[in-house]
Design an enzyme around this catalytic site. Structure first.
Site, PDB file in Angstrom:
ATOM      1  N   ASP A  51       5.751  -9.639  -1.595  1.00  0.00           N
ATOM      2  CA  ASP A  51       4.956  -8.648  -3.366  1.00  0.00           C
ATOM      3  C   ASP A  51       5.669  -7.445  -2.795  1.00  0.00           C
ATOM      4  OD1 ASP A  51       3.363  -7.003  -4.784  1.00  0.00           O
ATOM      5  OD2 ASP A  51       1.649  -7.256  -3.144  1.00  0.00           O
ATOM      6  N   ARG A 105       3.771  -3.207   6.698  1.00  0.00           N
ATOM      7  CA  ARG A 105       4.290  -1.849   5.629  1.00  0.00           C
ATOM      8  C   ARG A 105       5.006  -0.832   6.526  1.00  0.00           C
ATOM      9  NH1 ARG A 105      -0.726  -2.486   1.550  1.00  0.00           N
ATOM     10  NH2 ARG A 105      -0.684  -5.112   1.469  1.00  0.00           N
ATOM     11  N   GLN A 121      -5.572  -8.809   6.032  1.00  0.00           N
ATOM     12  CA  GLN A 121      -6.955  -8.770   4.663  1.00  0.00           C
ATOM     13  C   GLN A 121      -6.754 -10.402   4.340  1.00  0.00           C
ATOM     14  OE1 GLN A 121      -4.519  -7.000   1.002  1.00  0.00           O
ATOM     15  NE2 GLN A 121      -3.552  -9.020   0.627  1.00  0.00           N
ATOM     16  N   ASP A 241      -9.969  -2.695  -9.339  1.00  0.00           N
ATOM     17  CA  ASP A 241      -9.992  -2.993  -8.039  1.00  0.00           C
ATOM     18  C   ASP A 241     -11.568  -2.807  -7.361  1.00  0.00           C
ATOM     19  OD1 ASP A 241      -7.331  -2.129  -7.458  1.00  0.00           O
ATOM     20  OD2 ASP A 241      -7.069  -0.076  -7.137  1.00  0.00           O
ATOM     21  N   GLU A 254     -11.259   2.243  -1.492  1.00  0.00           N
ATOM     22  CA  GLU A 254     -11.022   0.584  -2.414  1.00  0.00           C
ATOM     23  C   GLU A 254     -11.381  -0.368  -0.930  1.00  0.00           C
ATOM     24  OE1 GLU A 254      -7.009  -1.392  -3.545  1.00  0.00           O
ATOM     25  OE2 GLU A 254      -7.464   0.599  -3.832  1.00  0.00           O
ATOM     26  N   SER A 257      -8.156  -5.317  -4.178  1.00  0.00           N
ATOM     27  CA  SER A 257      -7.690  -5.457  -5.398  1.00  0.00           C
ATOM     28  C   SER A 257      -7.201  -6.679  -6.132  1.00  0.00           C
ATOM     29  CB  SER A 257      -5.710  -4.743  -5.643  1.00  0.00           C
ATOM     30  OG  SER A 257      -4.837  -5.093  -6.605  1.00  0.00           O
TER      31      SER A 257
END
Length: 340
Positions: A51, A105, A121, A241, A254, A257
């Site tokens: 991604d 990340r 996630q 979202d 949030e 997504s």
């Protein structure tokens, strides 16, 4: 930050995290007809499988000693890998898969109470028909996930009565273009704040394409969510979202997504708009353009974000183990925040 006291101590928190994850993933699998699969931690570099997020984040990469000339990348999410898996596992229409996704990340910035180097996630993906690539089907799926969130909130309340439910009965749908028309003077984040505060739970549709001011509500990679297809009401986008009002942080929050994924037409359009047409030759894109991948809907649901929301935590470090700047550690101690 206001005076803060966690609703649960560290031991209670760890137990609650376990229960939340067990409850939610079982509900998700049942509601959307998803099989659990084992997901990779890293994928080959240069295949288009990883991604790209907003297109600027650099993934962690390394070479493998025993496999000459192969460099791999730690996943940033499984957005495209899942679609390959659906094809390779020959999962039929109306069924799908989900996996625990653990990512690093390193370019995540800022590192604050809701953003971490470590991302966990539930990544899920489901096979759809061409006739289901519309807003009606997207809304139906969002409502199913929202129903799981409501059941989870009640489940936690039954275990810890002092943690009070706060979700509204319904989730409100609004297009990013409608949000811009309603609050043209505000930034996208400020619009989310106002809408989440007003409605309690919202799904903002159409994220990635340029709005009237020339800027997108938020960035999206061009090769998984469909953010260019025109919908029945003249707006664009089949993604969005899920954003909740977080009473502990007193802010919009949030937690997912998701969206209907690109077909060949949307992929070619979005690659052209983002000047990334060279990707057509990559492994993932080549298979999609050759009709080797199913049409799908999918997304990611933040595990730590959900634990924060429903355990009324002020910092993501209270529900996951990560690394924080020294200043953050000291500030958390000052405000009675116990980092794991």
């Amino acid at each position: 930050m206001k005076s803060y006291s966690s609703t649960l101590n560290v031991h209670q928190t760890e137990k609650a995290i376990q229960l939340i994850k067990e409850f939610f993933q079982q509900q998700l699998a049942t509601e959307l007809k998803l099989y659990r699969v084992t997901a990779p931690l890293f994928v080959p570099k240069g295949t288009g499988i990883n991604d790209d997020l907003n297109g600027i984040e650099k993934p962690v990469s390394f070479k493998i000693k025993d496999i000459a000339d192969l460099e791999v990348e730690v996943v940033q999410s499984l957005a495209k890998w899942k679609r390959l898996a659906l094809a390779d596992y020959k999962i039929p229409h109306a069924y799908g898969l989900y996996a625990d996704m653990n990512a690093i990340r390193p370019d995540e910035s800022p590192l604050d109470n809701i953003h971490s180097l470590y991302v966990d996630q539930w990544d899920w993906e489901r096979v759809v028909l061409a006739s289901e690539r519309n807003l009606k089907f997207l809304r139906k799926t969002v409502k199913k996930i929202y129903g799981i969130l409501q059941r989870l909130e009640f489940f936690i309340h039954e275990l810890h009565h002092h943690i009070k439910p706060s979700l509204p009965e319904e989730i409100t749908f609004i297009h990013a273009e409608e949000a811009e028309e309603r609050y043209p003077e505000l930034t996208p984040r400020e619009r989310e704040y106002q809408l989440a505060k007003e409605y309690g739970a919202i799904f903002i549709i159409g994220i990635g394409g340029a709005l009237k001011n020339g800027q997108p509500h938020d960035s999206r990679a061009p090769d998984y969510d469909d953010w260019t297809t025109e919908t029945e009401n003249g707006f664009k986008g089949l993604n969005g979202d899920i954003i909740l009002w977080n009473p502990t942080l007193e802010n919009s929050f949030e937690i997912s997504s998701m969206g209907i994924r690109v077909d060949k037409t949307a992929l070619l359009t979005q690659l052209k708009l983002t000047n990334t047409e060279k990707r057509k030759e990559l492994y993932f894109h080549h298979r999609l353009l050759n009709d080797e991948l199913p049409l799908t809907i999918g997304g990611g649901i933040g595990q730590s974000r959900i634990c924060m929301q429903f355990l009324h935590k002020a910092h993501i470090g209270e529900v996951q183990a990560s690394i924080w700047p020294d200043q953050t550690v000291q500030e958390c101690k000052k405000h009675n925040i116990a980092l794991l």
